[in-house]
Design a protein around this motif. Structure first.
Motif, PDB file in Angstrom:
ATOM      1  N   ASN A  22      69.999  27.037  14.492  1.00 16.63           N
ATOM      2  CA  ASN A  22      69.016  26.827  13.429  1.00 16.63           C
ATOM      3  C   ASN A  22      67.580  26.787  13.953  1.00 16.63           C
ATOM      4  O   ASN A  22      66.630  26.731  13.171  1.00 16.63           O
ATOM      5  CB  ASN A  22      69.319  25.524  12.680  1.00 16.63           C
ATOM      6  CG  ASN A  22      70.650  25.580  11.941  1.00 16.63           C
ATOM      7  OD1 ASN A  22      71.017  26.629  11.424  1.00 16.63           O
ATOM      8  ND2 ASN A  22      71.362  24.476  11.922  1.00 16.63           N
ATOM      9  N   LYS A  23      67.439  26.800  15.274  1.00 16.66           N
ATOM     10  CA  LYS A  23      66.097  26.730  15.860  1.00 16.66           C
ATOM     11  C   LYS A  23      65.590  28.097  16.297  1.00 16.66           C
ATOM     12  O   LYS A  23      64.405  28.387  16.204  1.00 16.66           O
ATOM     13  CB  LYS A  23      66.120  25.775  17.055  1.00 16.66           C
ATOM     14  CG  LYS A  23      64.767  25.638  17.735  1.00 16.66           C
ATOM     15  CD  LYS A  23      64.752  24.519  18.758  1.00 16.66           C
ATOM     16  CE  LYS A  23      63.351  24.373  19.336  1.00 16.66           C
ATOM     17  NZ  LYS A  23      63.221  23.244  20.259  1.00 16.66           N
ATOM     18  N   TYR A  24      66.504  28.945  16.817  1.00 13.95           N
ATOM     19  CA  TYR A  24      66.109  30.252  17.341  1.00 13.95           C
ATOM     20  C   TYR A  24      66.835  31.374  16.614  1.00 13.95           C
ATOM     21  O   TYR A  24      67.888  31.168  16.025  1.00 13.95           O
ATOM     22  CB  TYR A  24      66.442  30.352  18.838  1.00 13.95           C
ATOM     23  CG  TYR A  24      65.799  29.300  19.697  1.00 13.95           C
ATOM     24  CD1 TYR A  24      64.417  29.194  19.791  1.00 13.95           C
ATOM     25  CD2 TYR A  24      66.578  28.425  20.445  1.00 13.95           C
ATOM     26  CE1 TYR A  24      63.827  28.227  20.591  1.00 13.95           C
ATOM     27  CE2 TYR A  24      66.002  27.455  21.253  1.00 13.95           C
ATOM     28  CZ  TYR A  24      64.624  27.362  21.321  1.00 13.95           C
ATOM     29  OH  TYR A  24      64.041  26.403  22.106  1.00 13.95           O
ATOM     30  N   THR A  25      66.281  32.572  16.746  1.00 14.47           N
ATOM     31  CA  THR A  25      67.003  33.788  16.369  1.00 14.47           C
ATOM     32  C   THR A  25      67.606  34.347  17.646  1.00 14.47           C
ATOM     33  O   THR A  25      66.924  34.466  18.665  1.00 14.47           O
ATOM     34  CB  THR A  25      66.049  34.826  15.758  1.00 14.47           C
ATOM     35  OG1 THR A  25      65.446  34.264  14.592  1.00 14.47           O
ATOM     36  CG2 THR A  25      66.803  36.091  15.378  1.00 14.47           C
ATOM     37  N   ASN A  43      60.513  42.480  20.521  1.00 10.15           N
ATOM     38  CA  ASN A  43      60.141  41.142  20.028  1.00 10.15           C
ATOM     39  C   ASN A  43      60.976  40.003  20.618  1.00 10.15           C
ATOM     40  O   ASN A  43      61.080  38.929  20.014  1.00 10.15           O
ATOM     41  CB  ASN A  43      60.244  41.092  18.494  1.00 10.15           C
ATOM     42  CG  ASN A  43      59.363  42.127  17.828  1.00 10.15           C
ATOM     43  OD1 ASN A  43      58.203  42.296  18.201  1.00 10.15           O
ATOM     44  ND2 ASN A  43      59.921  42.840  16.854  1.00 10.15           N
ATOM     45  N   ILE A  44      61.579  40.246  21.775  1.00 11.44           N
ATOM     46  CA  ILE A  44      62.329  39.183  22.457  1.00 11.44           C
ATOM     47  C   ILE A  44      61.355  38.310  23.245  1.00 11.44           C
ATOM     48  O   ILE A  44      60.526  38.806  24.008  1.00 11.44           O
ATOM     49  CB  ILE A  44      63.397  39.764  23.408  1.00 11.44           C
ATOM     50  CG1 ILE A  44      64.447  40.568  22.626  1.00 11.44           C
ATOM     51  CG2 ILE A  44      64.041  38.657  24.237  1.00 11.44           C
ATOM     52  CD1 ILE A  44      65.331  39.742  21.723  1.00 11.44           C
ATOM     53  N   ASP A  45      61.467  36.994  23.063  1.00  8.30           N
ATOM     54  CA  ASP A  45      60.586  36.061  23.769  1.00  8.30           C
ATOM     55  C   ASP A  45      61.160  35.613  25.105  1.00  8.30           C
ATOM     56  O   ASP A  45      60.436  35.416  26.078  1.00  8.30           O
ATOM     57  CB  ASP A  45      60.324  34.833  22.899  1.00  8.30           C
ATOM     58  CG  ASP A  45      59.623  35.195  21.604  1.00  8.30           C
ATOM     59  OD1 ASP A  45      58.434  35.549  21.677  1.00  8.30           O
ATOM     60  OD2 ASP A  45      60.259  35.130  20.533  1.00  8.30           O
ATOM     61  N   ALA A  46      62.479  35.418  25.142  1.00  3.88           N
ATOM     62  CA  ALA A  46      63.117  34.928  26.376  1.00  3.88           C
ATOM     63  C   ALA A  46      64.539  35.457  26.476  1.00  3.88           C
ATOM     64  O   ALA A  46      65.184  35.748  25.458  1.00  3.88           O
ATOM     65  CB  ALA A  46      63.131  33.405  26.393  1.00  3.88           C
ATOM     66  N   ILE A  47      65.010  35.578  27.713  1.00  2.03           N
ATOM     67  CA  ILE A  47      66.403  35.951  27.963  1.00  2.03           C
ATOM     68  C   ILE A  47      67.113  34.771  28.604  1.00  2.03           C
ATOM     69  O   ILE A  47      66.605  34.167  29.561  1.00  2.03           O
ATOM     70  CB  ILE A  47      66.491  37.188  28.874  1.00  2.03           C
ATOM     71  CG1 ILE A  47      65.998  38.428  28.130  1.00  2.03           C
ATOM     72  CG2 ILE A  47      67.923  37.403  29.373  1.00  2.03           C
ATOM     73  CD1 ILE A  47      66.034  39.708  28.927  1.00  2.03           C
ATOM     74  N   LEU A  48      68.278  34.411  28.066  1.00  2.00           N
ATOM     75  CA  LEU A  48      69.131  33.383  28.655  1.00  2.00           C
ATOM     76  C   LEU A  48      70.368  34.078  29.198  1.00  2.00           C
ATOM     77  O   LEU A  48      71.201  34.563  28.433  1.00  2.00           O
ATOM     78  CB  LEU A  48      69.506  32.332  27.605  1.00  2.00           C
ATOM     79  CG  LEU A  48      70.506  31.258  28.040  1.00  2.00           C
ATOM     80  CD1 LEU A  48      70.010  30.506  29.274  1.00  2.00           C
ATOM     81  CD2 LEU A  48      70.798  30.293  26.889  1.00  2.00           C
TER      82      LEU A  48
END
Length: 283
Positions: A22-25, A43-48
Motif C-alpha cells: 500500500n506504500k509503493y508501486t 520511472n523506476i525509483d529503486a531496485i530491490l
C-alpha cells in the motif's frame, strides 16, 4: 515511489511486497522466466534485488553461484544506472564473514567459506564500484530470517516442538543472532527511504541460546515440554552431524550498532514479539 523487485516469489521478496504493497508501486521480475535484456525500467525509483541461488542440499559449482549471484545483479545494476534509476538495494548475507566468527559487526573482516558466501561478497564488491552521487548502492547483510512460513532451522525447531514433548537440548549457553522478517523489511524500507549507500548489518537486538529459543517457541505454542540434558548427546551429535551440531550449539552474535546509528533506527520488534508473530502466523 516505484520499486522494481527481483525474487518476489521468494520468502523475503514476497514478505516485503506484502508489508509495503500500500506504500509503493511494485514491478516484479523473475530471473527464471524473464531475460534481463527485456527489462523496462521506465520511472523506476529503486531496485530491490532479493533473487539469489542459496545453499542447496546438492551443492552447485561456483560457476553456477557466480552466474546467478554475481553476473545477474551486476548486469541489472549497470542497466539500472544507464536508465537513471537512483538506488540499487542488494540483499546479501552474513555468510560473507565465514563460519569461524563468534561475534561480528560491520567492520569484521570477510572470509567466506561457502560458494554462496563467496559469490555474495564478490557481488558486493562489484556493485559498490558503481556507487556515486547519482546511483546509490546499498548492501544489506541479514543472518537467518524467521517468521511466518520462513524456511530454515527455526522452522525445524518449531516442528520438533510440535511433535515432541521431550527435547534433549537443555542448558545450551550459546548466543546466536537472528532477524524477524518484520524487522528486516523495516530496515530495508529505511535504507530505501533514506537513500543511504554502503553496507548495513541487519539483526534483532538480542541474541538467543538454542534453549531459550525453544522456550519462547513453546510458550507461544502454549505447549508443555521437557528440556533435558542427555550425557554424551552433544558429543555424539558433533561426531555424526557436525554441521547440525554447530547450528544448535555454536555461537554467532551480531552487533549492528553502526547500522542502527547510521540509519537512526530502532527495531520495531524485540525477539519475544518476533517469535510470537511467527507462531501466530502473522506477516
Amino acid at each position: 515511489m516505484k520499486i522494481f523487485i527481483t525474487g518476489s516469489n521468494g520468502y523475503l521478496g514476497n514478505s516485503f511486497l506484502g508489508q509495503y504493497e500500500n506504500k509503493y508501486t511494485f514491478e516484479k521480475f523473475s530471473l527464471l522466466n524473464q531475460k534481463i535484456e527485456d527489462i523496462k525500467l521506465d520511472n523506476i525509483d529503486a531496485i530491490l534485488h532479493c533473487a539469489a541461488l542459496v545453499h542447496q542440499k546438492v551443492e552447485h559449482s561456483y560457476e553456477k553461484y557466480y552466474e546467478i549471484n554475481v553476473k545477474y545483479p551486476v548486469k541489472l545494476a549497470k542497466i539500472a544506472k544507464q536508465n537513471a534509476v537512483k538506488q540499487f538495494v542488494f540483499i546479501s548475507t552474513i555468510a560473507v564473514y565465514g563460519e569461524d566468527e563468534k561475534k561480528l559487526d560491520e567492520n569484521t573482516i570477510c572470509n567466506p567459506a561457502t560458494f554462496y558466501g563467496k559469490s555474495k561478497l564478490e557481488a558486493e564488491k562489484e556493485l559498490l564500484k558503481l556507487n556515486d552521487d547519482n546511483f546509490t548502492v546499498s548492501i544489506v547483510r541479514p543472518p537467518m530470517i524467521y517468521g511466518k512460513n520462513a524456511p530454515g532451522n527455526i522452522d525445524s525447531l518449531v516442528k520438533l516442538v510440535k511433535k515432541s514433548s521431550i527435547i534433549p537440548l537443555a542448558n545450551i549457553q550459546n548466543k546466536r543472532s537472528f532477524i524477524s522478517i518484520h524487522n528486516l523489511c523495516y530496515i530495508i524500507n529505511e535504507v530505501i527511504i533514506q537513500k543511504k549507500s554502503g553496507i548495513f548489518l541487519a539483526s534483532d537486538d538480542e541474541p538467543l541460546s538454542t534453549s531459550k529459543l525453544i522456550e519462547l517457541i513453546t510458550k507461544n505454542l502454549d505447549k508443555k515440554i521437557y528440556l533435558i540434558k542427555i550425557p554424551f548427546f552433544e558429543t555424539l551429535l558433533k561426531i555424526l552431524k557436525p554441521s547440525f551440531h554447530k547450528r544448535l550449539y555454536g555461537s554467532l552474535e551480531i552487533d549492528n550498532t553502526i547500522t542502527k546509528e547510521k540509519l537512526n533506527l530502532k527495531n520495531p520488534y524485540d525477539v519475544e514479539d518476533g517469535i510470537k508473530l511467527m507462531i501466530k502466523g502473522i506477516y
